[in-house]
Write a protein that holds these residues in place. Structure first.
Motif, PDB file in Angstrom:
ATOM      1  N   VAL A  13      -6.044  -8.052  11.941  1.00  0.00           N
ATOM      2  CA  VAL A  13      -5.334  -8.860  10.957  1.00  0.00           C
ATOM      3  C   VAL A  13      -5.417 -10.346  11.302  1.00  0.00           C
ATOM      4  O   VAL A  13      -5.108 -10.763  12.417  1.00  0.00           O
ATOM      5  CB  VAL A  13      -3.858  -8.420  10.864  1.00  0.00           C
ATOM      6  N   VAL A  33      -2.257 -13.559   6.766  1.00  0.00           N
ATOM      7  CA  VAL A  33      -1.239 -12.539   6.525  1.00  0.00           C
ATOM      8  C   VAL A  33      -0.040 -12.774   7.437  1.00  0.00           C
ATOM      9  O   VAL A  33      -0.196 -12.966   8.645  1.00  0.00           O
ATOM     10  CB  VAL A  33      -1.820 -11.130   6.787  1.00  0.00           C
ATOM     11  N   PHE A  87       0.858  -1.187   0.000  1.00  0.00           N
ATOM     12  CA  PHE A  87       0.000   0.000   0.000  1.00  0.00           C
ATOM     13  C   PHE A  87       0.894   1.236   0.000  1.00  0.00           C
ATOM     14  O   PHE A  87       1.767   1.362   0.854  1.00  0.00           O
ATOM     15  CB  PHE A  87      -0.872   0.049   1.262  1.00  0.00           C
ATOM     16  N   TYR A 139      -6.016   1.265   7.883  1.00  0.00           N
ATOM     17  CA  TYR A 139      -5.184   0.494   6.963  1.00  0.00           C
ATOM     18  C   TYR A 139      -5.354  -1.008   7.193  1.00  0.00           C
ATOM     19  O   TYR A 139      -5.516  -1.791   6.249  1.00  0.00           O
ATOM     20  CB  TYR A 139      -3.723   0.917   7.132  1.00  0.00           C
ATOM     21  N   HIS A 140      -5.332  -1.441   8.451  1.00  0.00           N
ATOM     22  CA  HIS A 140      -5.475  -2.866   8.733  1.00  0.00           C
ATOM     23  C   HIS A 140      -6.887  -3.361   8.416  1.00  0.00           C
ATOM     24  O   HIS A 140      -7.064  -4.495   7.980  1.00  0.00           O
ATOM     25  CB  HIS A 140      -5.108  -3.146  10.195  1.00  0.00           C
ATOM     26  N   LEU A 161      -6.978  -3.721   4.665  1.00  0.00           N
ATOM     27  CA  LEU A 161      -6.204  -4.890   4.255  1.00  0.00           C
ATOM     28  C   LEU A 161      -7.047  -6.160   4.326  1.00  0.00           C
ATOM     29  O   LEU A 161      -7.142  -6.926   3.351  1.00  0.00           O
ATOM     30  CB  LEU A 161      -4.965  -5.027   5.136  1.00  0.00           C
ATOM     31  N   THR A 217       6.078  -7.743   7.498  1.00  0.00           N
ATOM     32  CA  THR A 217       5.791  -6.375   7.054  1.00  0.00           C
ATOM     33  C   THR A 217       7.061  -5.545   7.005  1.00  0.00           C
ATOM     34  O   THR A 217       7.897  -5.613   7.901  1.00  0.00           O
ATOM     35  CB  THR A 217       4.786  -5.711   8.012  1.00  0.00           C
TER      36      THR A 217
END
Length: 459
Positions: free
Chosen positions: A308, A313, A91, A103-104, A107, A318
Motif C-alpha cells: 500500500v 491511501v 470492498f 486484497y492490498h 487495491l 481503514t
C-alpha cells in the motif's frame, strides 16, 4: 467503472463462481467476463461524525448481505465521496476468493489504473504471471494425494493435544459481544529483532514463539498444537501478483519446556516452521476429517503488507467488519498483538489478562535472549496476590462458600476434570466422592465442627 473492467479482465479470481453441486466434483468456474457491482454515494453534505457513523453502518450492512456463490463475481465495491479530494473505497468480498495480500495488491492496482485513466492515459499493458490461481488449486490437490503430507499431519495431531480456550474464561451465558485487546511491542522491537538475529531467523518467528509460550501456560498438556496461518503461494516468478485465497490454517505443534532459553525457543520454532513449509498446502478440512472433528479454536497470524502506497491511501483510516470460525484470533501486525474474541468464549477480564501475558513474555524476550524460557511469568497484580495475602495465610471467603461452589460445579459438570497430579486426573464427581469418604471416616473417628485434625494424604 472503466478501471474495474480493466482489472477484472486481468485476474481469473475476479471472474470466478463456485459450484458445490451440479458437477462430478465441486468446481470453481472462471468466466470469460464478469462485472463487479459498483455503487457511488455522495455524502459531502454530512458532518465528519455523520460520515464516520455511516461508514460503520455500511460495513455492517454489507456483512449481512450475502453473495450467490454460483454467480460471478464474488465481490462488490462502493465509493463514498466524503470531500472534493477525499473518497472512501469499500470492498465487500468472500474470503474464499481473496486474502490480505491479494486484497492490498488489488487495491493498489485498481487505484493505479484509475489514476491513469482519470489523467487521460491508457492502462499500461499487463504482463500476466507465469502461473494462475488454478495452478495453486492443482498444488493443493497434489498435496491431498501425497502420502507423506497425510502422514506428517496425522503424526502432528496424534502426538499433540489440541489446545482450546479454557471454559472458565467465558462470560455470562448468552453474551456475544465482540471483544478485542492489545499487547504493544513497538517499543520492544529493537530487542526482539536482536533476538531474531541471534537465532538467525525473522521477527515473525520470535512473535510466534512468544505466542506459543503464552498458550503453553493455558494447558496442562506437555505437547499441544494450535492454529497458525500459512500461505501456499507457488514459488514462481510473478506468483505474488496472482489474486486468490492462498491461505491455509494448520495445527502448529509445540512441546513445553523443551527450550531452556528464549534463543533456543525461537530456534526450535523456526525449525518447526521450516519442517511444516513443504507440507503447508495440505488443506485443514482434510486434516480435521481424518481426526474426526474440529481441531482448532485459536488462530495466530503475522501480517506484513507493504504494497500500500501510504501517500495515496490513508491506511490508518481503514475500518471494516469480518469474522471466521476461530474462537480466538491473535494477529501480530504494526508493532502489536491484537486479540479478538467474543464474550461468550472469553470474558473482558480474561482477554485483558491474556494480553498482559503476551506483554510480559515479549518484555522478557527483548531483555535477554539467554533468559529462562521455562519460567512462569506473572503480572505485578498476580504476583502481589501470591506473595501478599495468600502467602500470609489470609482466608479467601468463608470455608462453606468454597464447598458450596465446588458442589454446585459437581452438579453442572460432574465428568469434567477437576484436578491433575502427574498422570492422575480426577473429575469433579470423583473428587466429591473421595472427599465424602474422608469426611465420613473423620466423623466416625469423633471429629466434628471446630475440631483440629491433622491429615496426611498422598498428593
Amino acid at each position: 467503472r472503466q478501471a474495474l473492467d480493466v482489472v477484472v479482465a486481468r485476474h481469473d479470481i475476479l471472474r470466478t463462481s463456485m459450484h458445490l453441486d451440479g458437477y462430478s466434483q465441486p468446481l470453481q468456474l472462471v468466466h470469460g467476463t464478469a462485472e463487479i457491482p459498483l455503487a457511488v454515494h455522495d455524502i459531502r453534505a454530512l458532518s465528519a461524525d455523520e460520515q464516520h457513523e455511516l461508514a460503520l453502518a455500511y460495513a455492517e450492512n454489507e456483512q449481512t448481505t450475502e453473495f450467490d456463490l454460483t454467480t460471478a463475481p464474488l465481490v462488490r465495491i462502493a465509493v463514498h465521496i466524503e470531500a472534493d479530494d477525499v473518497w472512501r473505497l469499500t470492498f465487500s468480498h468472500i474470503h474464499a476468493i481473496t486474502e490480505g495480500w491479494s486484497y492490498h495488491t488489488l487495491l493498489m492496482e485498481l487505484l493505479d489504473v484509475y489514476r491513469g485513466l482519470s489523467e487521460g492515459r491508457e492502462p499500461t499493458p499487463y504482463e500476466a504471471p507465469s502461473v494462475r490461481f488454478a495452478d495453486f488449486i492443482a498444488a493443493e490437490q497434489a498435496s491431498l494425494a501425497d502420502e507423506s503430507d497425510q502422514t506428517f499431519w496425522q503424526r502432528v495431531v496424534r502426538d499433540h493435544a489440541p489446545l482450546a480456550i479454557p471454559k472458565s474464561w467465558g462470560a455470562a451465558v448468552g453474551s456475544h459481544e465482540s471483544l478485542r485487546a492489545h499487547a504493544p511491542y513497538s517499543d520492544l522491537e529493537a530487542g526482539l529483532r536482536r533476538l531474531a538475529g541471534e537465532a538467525k531467523t525473522s521477527l515473525k518467528s520470535v512473535l510466534l514463539a512468544a505466542h506459543l509460550k503464552v498458550l503453553g501456560s493455558l494447558t496442562a498438556d506437555p505437547a499441544f498444537h494450535t492454529g497458525v496461518v500459512y500461505h501456499g503461494r507457488l514459488e514462481a516468478p510473478g506468483a505474488d501478483r496472482v489474486l486468490g485465497m492462498h491461505l491455509n490454517t494448520l495445527p502448529f505443534p509445540a512441546v513445553k519446556g523443551a527450550a531452556r532459553t528464549w534463543r533456543e525457543l525461537v530456534e526450535e520454532v523456526y525449525r518447526q516452521e521450516t519442517e511444516i513449509w513443504s507440507h503447508r498446502r495440505y488443506p485443514l478440512p482434510a486434516i480435521q476429517r481424518a481426526a474426526g472433528g474440529d481441531l482448532l479454536s485459536i488462530l495466530f497470524e503475522y501480517l506484513d503488507f507493504h504494497q500500500v502506497d501510504t501517500d495515496t491511501v490513508d491506511a490508518s483510516g481503514t475500518q471494516g467488519s469480518t469474522s471466521n470460525e476461530f474462537g480466538l484470533n491473535v494477529i501480530a501486525r504494526n508493532g502489536r498483538f491484537s486479540l479478538f474474541s467474543t464474550s461468550s468464549l472469553v470474558s473482558r477480564e480474561s482477554l485483558d489478562r491474556l494480553a498482559g501475558m503476551y506483554r510480559l513474555v515479549l518484555e522478557a524476550m527483548a531483555a535477554d535472549a539467554g533468559g529462562d524460557a521455562r519460567g512462569v511469568l506473572l503480572s505485578e497484580g498476580e504476583r502481589g496476590v501470591l506473595l501478599g495475602e495468600w502467602a500470609e495465610g489470609g482466608q479467601v471467603g468463608r470455608p462453606d462458600v468454597v464447598v458450596d461452589r465446588f458442589e454446585a460445579q459437581v452438579a453442572v459438570t460432574p465428568g469434567a476434570v477437576a484436578v491433575v497430579a502427574g498422570d492422575v486426573r480426577l473429575s469433579y464427581a470423583e473428587v466429591e466422592e473421595r472427599a465424602n469418604q474422608v469426611a465420613h471416616h473423620l466423623i466416625a473417628s469423633g471429629a466434628g465442627p471446630d475440631s483440629l485434625v491433622g491429615v496426611c494424604l498422598e498428593r
